[in-house]
Structure formats: structure tokens, C-alpha cells
Design a protein around this motif. Structure first.
Motif, short mmCIF file in Angstrom:
data_model
loop_
_atom_site.label_atom_id
_atom_site.label_comp_id
_atom_site.label_asym_id
_atom_site.label_seq_id
_atom_site.Cartn_x
_atom_site.Cartn_y
_atom_site.Cartn_z
N MET A 1 -12.85 -0.04 -5.81
CA MET A 1 -12.04 -0.03 -4.59
C MET A 1 -11.15 -1.26 -4.56
O MET A 1 -9.93 -1.18 -4.49
CB MET A 1 -12.98 0.02 -3.38
N SER A 2 -11.79 -2.42 -4.64
CA SER A 2 -11.05 -3.67 -4.63
C SER A 2 -10.08 -3.75 -5.80
O SER A 2 -8.96 -4.23 -5.66
CB SER A 2 -12.04 -4.83 -4.67
N PHE A 3 -10.56 -3.22 -6.95
CA PHE A 3 -9.71 -3.28 -8.13
C PHE A 3 -8.48 -2.39 -7.97
O PHE A 3 -7.38 -2.76 -8.38
CB PHE A 3 -10.51 -2.84 -9.36
N THR A 4 -8.66 -1.22 -7.36
CA THR A 4 -7.52 -0.32 -7.16
C THR A 4 -6.48 -0.98 -6.27
O THR A 4 -5.29 -0.93 -6.56
CB THR A 4 -8.00 0.98 -6.49
N VAL A 5 -6.95 -1.64 -5.18
CA VAL A 5 -6.01 -2.31 -4.28
C VAL A 5 -5.28 -3.42 -5.02
O VAL A 5 -4.06 -3.57 -4.91
CB VAL A 5 -6.78 -2.86 -3.06
N PHE A 6 -6.04 -4.18 -5.83
CA PHE A 6 -5.41 -5.24 -6.59
C PHE A 6 -4.36 -4.70 -7.56
O PHE A 6 -3.26 -5.24 -7.64
CB PHE A 6 -6.47 -6.04 -7.37
N ALA A 7 -4.71 -3.61 -8.25
CA ALA A 7 -3.77 -3.03 -9.22
C ALA A 7 -2.49 -2.58 -8.52
O ALA A 7 -1.38 -2.79 -9.02
CB ALA A 7 -4.43 -1.86 -9.95
N LEU A 8 -2.64 -2.02 -7.33
CA LEU A 8 -1.47 -1.57 -6.57
C LEU A 8 -0.56 -2.74 -6.23
O LEU A 8 0.65 -2.71 -6.46
CB LEU A 8 -1.94 -0.89 -5.28
N PHE A 9 -1.17 -3.82 -5.71
CA PHE A 9 -0.34 -4.95 -5.31
C PHE A 9 0.24 -5.69 -6.52
O PHE A 9 1.36 -6.19 -6.46
CB PHE A 9 -1.13 -5.90 -4.41
N ALA A 10 -0.54 -5.72 -7.61
CA ALA A 10 -0.02 -6.35 -8.83
C ALA A 10 1.20 -5.58 -9.32
O ALA A 10 2.22 -6.18 -9.71
CB ALA A 10 -1.10 -6.40 -9.90
N ALA A 11 1.12 -4.24 -9.28
CA ALA A 11 2.26 -3.43 -9.70
C ALA A 11 3.45 -3.68 -8.78
O ALA A 11 4.60 -3.80 -9.25
CB ALA A 11 1.87 -1.95 -9.68
N LEU A 12 3.17 -3.80 -7.48
CA LEU A 12 4.25 -4.07 -6.52
C LEU A 12 4.94 -5.39 -6.85
O LEU A 12 6.18 -5.48 -6.91
CB LEU A 12 3.68 -4.11 -5.10
N VAL A 13 4.12 -6.43 -7.10
CA VAL A 13 4.68 -7.75 -7.41
C VAL A 13 5.51 -7.69 -8.68
O VAL A 13 6.64 -8.20 -8.73
CB VAL A 13 3.56 -8.81 -7.54
N LEU A 14 4.97 -7.02 -9.71
CA LEU A 14 5.67 -6.96 -10.99
C LEU A 14 7.00 -6.25 -10.86
O LEU A 14 8.05 -6.75 -11.29
CB LEU A 14 4.82 -6.26 -12.03
N VAL A 15 6.98 -5.06 -10.23
CA VAL A 15 8.20 -4.26 -10.14
C VAL A 15 9.25 -5.00 -9.32
O VAL A 15 10.42 -5.10 -9.71
CB VAL A 15 7.89 -2.88 -9.53
N SER A 16 8.83 -5.59 -8.19
CA SER A 16 9.84 -6.25 -7.36
C SER A 16 10.33 -7.55 -8.03
O SER A 16 11.48 -7.93 -7.86
CB SER A 16 9.32 -6.51 -5.96
N ALA A 17 9.47 -8.22 -8.83
CA ALA A 17 9.94 -9.40 -9.55
C ALA A 17 10.97 -9.01 -10.61
O ALA A 17 11.95 -9.73 -10.82
CB ALA A 17 8.76 -10.12 -10.21
N ILE A 18 10.76 -7.85 -11.24
CA ILE A 18 11.76 -7.37 -12.21
C ILE A 18 13.07 -7.08 -11.48
O ILE A 18 14.15 -7.44 -11.96
CB ILE A 18 11.24 -6.12 -12.94
N TRP A 19 12.98 -6.48 -10.29
CA TRP A 19 14.20 -6.23 -9.52
C TRP A 19 14.91 -7.53 -9.17
O TRP A 19 16.13 -7.61 -9.23
CB TRP A 19 13.86 -5.48 -8.24
N VAL A 20 14.13 -8.56 -8.81
CA VAL A 20 14.73 -9.83 -8.41
C VAL A 20 15.63 -10.37 -9.51
O VAL A 20 16.73 -10.86 -9.25
CB VAL A 20 13.65 -10.88 -8.06
N VAL A 21 15.20 -10.25 -10.77
CA VAL A 21 15.97 -10.86 -11.84
C VAL A 21 16.97 -9.92 -12.48
O VAL A 21 17.82 -10.38 -13.25
CB VAL A 21 15.07 -11.48 -12.92
N THR A 22 16.88 -8.60 -12.20
CA THR A 22 17.81 -7.71 -12.90
C THR A 22 18.85 -7.04 -12.00
O THR A 22 19.88 -6.64 -12.50
CB THR A 22 17.04 -6.59 -13.64
N LEU A 23 18.59 -6.92 -10.70
CA LEU A 23 19.55 -6.23 -9.85
C LEU A 23 20.87 -6.98 -9.80
O LEU A 23 20.89 -8.21 -9.68
CB LEU A 23 18.99 -6.07 -8.44
#
Lengths: 160, 102
Positions: A1-23
Motif C-alpha cells: 500500500m505504502s509502496f504503491t503510493v510512493f511509486a505514484l508520487f515518485a512518478a509524478l515528481v519524475l514526469v513533472s521534473a522532465i517537463w520543467v526542463v524540457t517544455l
């Protein structure tokens, strides 16, 4: 449960960090930075650092991001809609950063990580006491830096 | 709450750091570079919190707090310089700023 939530937020951080540097659109990049910072705040919450999570939201999302968006709007006239070339050496930079990432992961992958003890989180009163006892000098220096930064910012940006 | 995978957290902070570095290297716009620096600082703060939690040490969170405070100072001064730059040099692109005495 905790791991799923962590994976979700980690994916959110990664994707939005990629957007920050590429948009290309800087305004959208700033908004994605807000998303990334909220994701990091959520990870702080999962790490039982509640106070830090709220500081992160208050200071970063509330203050810094507002300031950045303000600056983007103030300089909007100077930002050409299509800036060519918008990037300098993207391939070389990507290669260098991937290599650095590989080195960092290789350096930490082999280490054995014991799971941290549950129910042994740092509580807020201990943090507050630490800030005014052991770390009182850095704490006061930070407040001095704050004053210097505010005075400096006004002195630099003020019209003469 | 069950413990988070520390390996994953550390790799995540590495990834955010490297993305920030990439943005720092490729952005021409000074505000864009500032955004990338915020990513780098956040990766460092995340590492502090992770290891503070791992060792149940209070100074991990204290230094993450200092990082957030210094990031705020850095953003304020950086944006003030950029605002001044738009007025003096009429540009926001770091490449175009090549005179020392304006």
C-alpha cells in the motif's frame, strides 16, 4: 500500500521534473515545477516529516513559485514565442547527465539498505529544540542571510 | 506506516538532481535556469530527509529546512537580478549578457 503510493508520487515528481526542463513554454515549466514540488512534499509526508512537507508547500509553492510566475509575466515581452535555438548542446548535455546518473546509481546500488525502524520518526518538538540549541548558530546566520537577500534584492531591482 | 524503499528514494533524488543539471545546461532563459536550480536543491533536501529518517536523526530535517530557506533567498536575489537585466540589457537570455560594465 505504502509502496504503491510512493511509486505514484515518485512518478509524478519524475514526469513533472522532465517537463520543467524540457517544455518550451516557460510558464508551463514553472507550473510543472509546482507539481514536482508538491510531489516532493507528498514524499516528505510519507517519510513522516509533516512539518517539512508543510514548509515545502508554504515556502516553495506559496512563495517562490508565485515570485517566479511574477517574473515570467514581467519579462513576457522579451521572451520570443519561438526562440531558436532554444537549447544549447542538448545531446551532449543529455549524455553527460545520463552518465552522471549512471555513476550515482552505480555508487549507491550495491549498498545494503536496511529498512528504517518504524515508529521512530523525528517529532516536531525535537526539531524545534534542535534549531534553538545545537543549531542555533546556523539558524541565526540563515536569518541574517534572509535580511541581506531582501535588502539586496530591493537594492538591485529598485528603479533609480 | 510501512517503510518506504530507501533505494527507490535515493534513485529518485539522483534522477531529479540530474534532470536539474540538464535543465541548467540547456536552458538559455535565465528564469528557466533558476527553475532547474530549484530542482537540484529539492533533490538535496529530499536526500537529507531520507537519511534523517533512516538514522532517526533530527538534523536531517533541520538541514532540509535550511536548504528550503536558502532556496528562497536564492530565488529572491536571482529574480531581482533578472528583473534588473530586463531593464538594463533588455534580455532574459543568459547568452546575451556579455558585458561586465553596463
Amino acid at each position: 500500500m505504502s509502496f504503491t503510493v510512493f511509486a505514484l508520487f515518485a512518478a509524478l515528481v519524475l514526469v513533472s521534473a522532465i517537463w520543467v526542463v524540457t517544455l518550451r513554454n516557460l510558464f508551463r515549466a514553472a507550473l510543472s515545477l509546482g507539481l514536482a514540488l508538491l510531489g516532493v512534499a507528498a514524499i516528505f509526508l510519507l517519510l513522516e516529516a509533516e512539518f517539512l512537507a508543510f514548509v515545502q508547500i508554504l515556502v516553495y509553492v506559496g512563495a517562490i513559485l508565485t515570485l517566479v510566475i511574477f517574473a515570467i509575466m514581467l519579462t513576457a515581452k522579451l521572451q520570443t514565442a519561438v526562440d531558436v535555438p532554444s537549447r544549447r548542446q542538448p545531446v551532449a548535455a543529455a549524455l553527460a547527465c545520463t552518465a552522471l546518473f549512471a555513476v550515482l546509481v552505480a555508487a549507491t546500488w550495491g549498498l545494503s539498505w536496511s529498512p528504517y525502524p518504524a515508529g521512530d520518526a523525528v517529532n516536531l518538538s525535537a526539531l524545534g529544540r534542535e534549531l534553538v540549541e545545537t543549531l542555533v548558530l546556523p539558524f541565526e546566520v540563515i536569518s541574517l542571510v534572509f535580511v541581506a537577500a531582501v535588502v539586496g534584492a530591493i537594492a538591485i531591482a529598485a528603479r533609480r | 506506516m510501512s517503510p518506504l524503499p530507501l533505494q527507490g528514494l535515493v534513485v529518485l533524488s539522483h534522477a531529479v538532481f540530474c534532470l536539474g543539471l540538464y535543465g541548467m545546461l540547456t536552458r538559455r532563459n535565465a528564469i528557466g535556469m533558476l527553475l532547474a536550480v530549484e530542482l537540484i536543491l529539492n533533490a538535496a533536501a529530499m536526500n537529507f530527509v531520507v537519511f534523517g529518517r533512516l538514522f532517526s536523526h533530527v538534523q536531517g530535517q533541520a538541514f532540509a529546512l535550511f536548504i528550503i530557506a536558502l532556496a528562497a533567498c536564492e530565488a529572491v536575489v536571482g529574480l531581482a537580478i533578472i528583473i534588473k537585466l530586463t531593464r538594463v540589457a533588455k534580455t532574459v537570455y543568459a547568452d546575451d549578457v556579455n558585458v561586465l560594465r553596463g
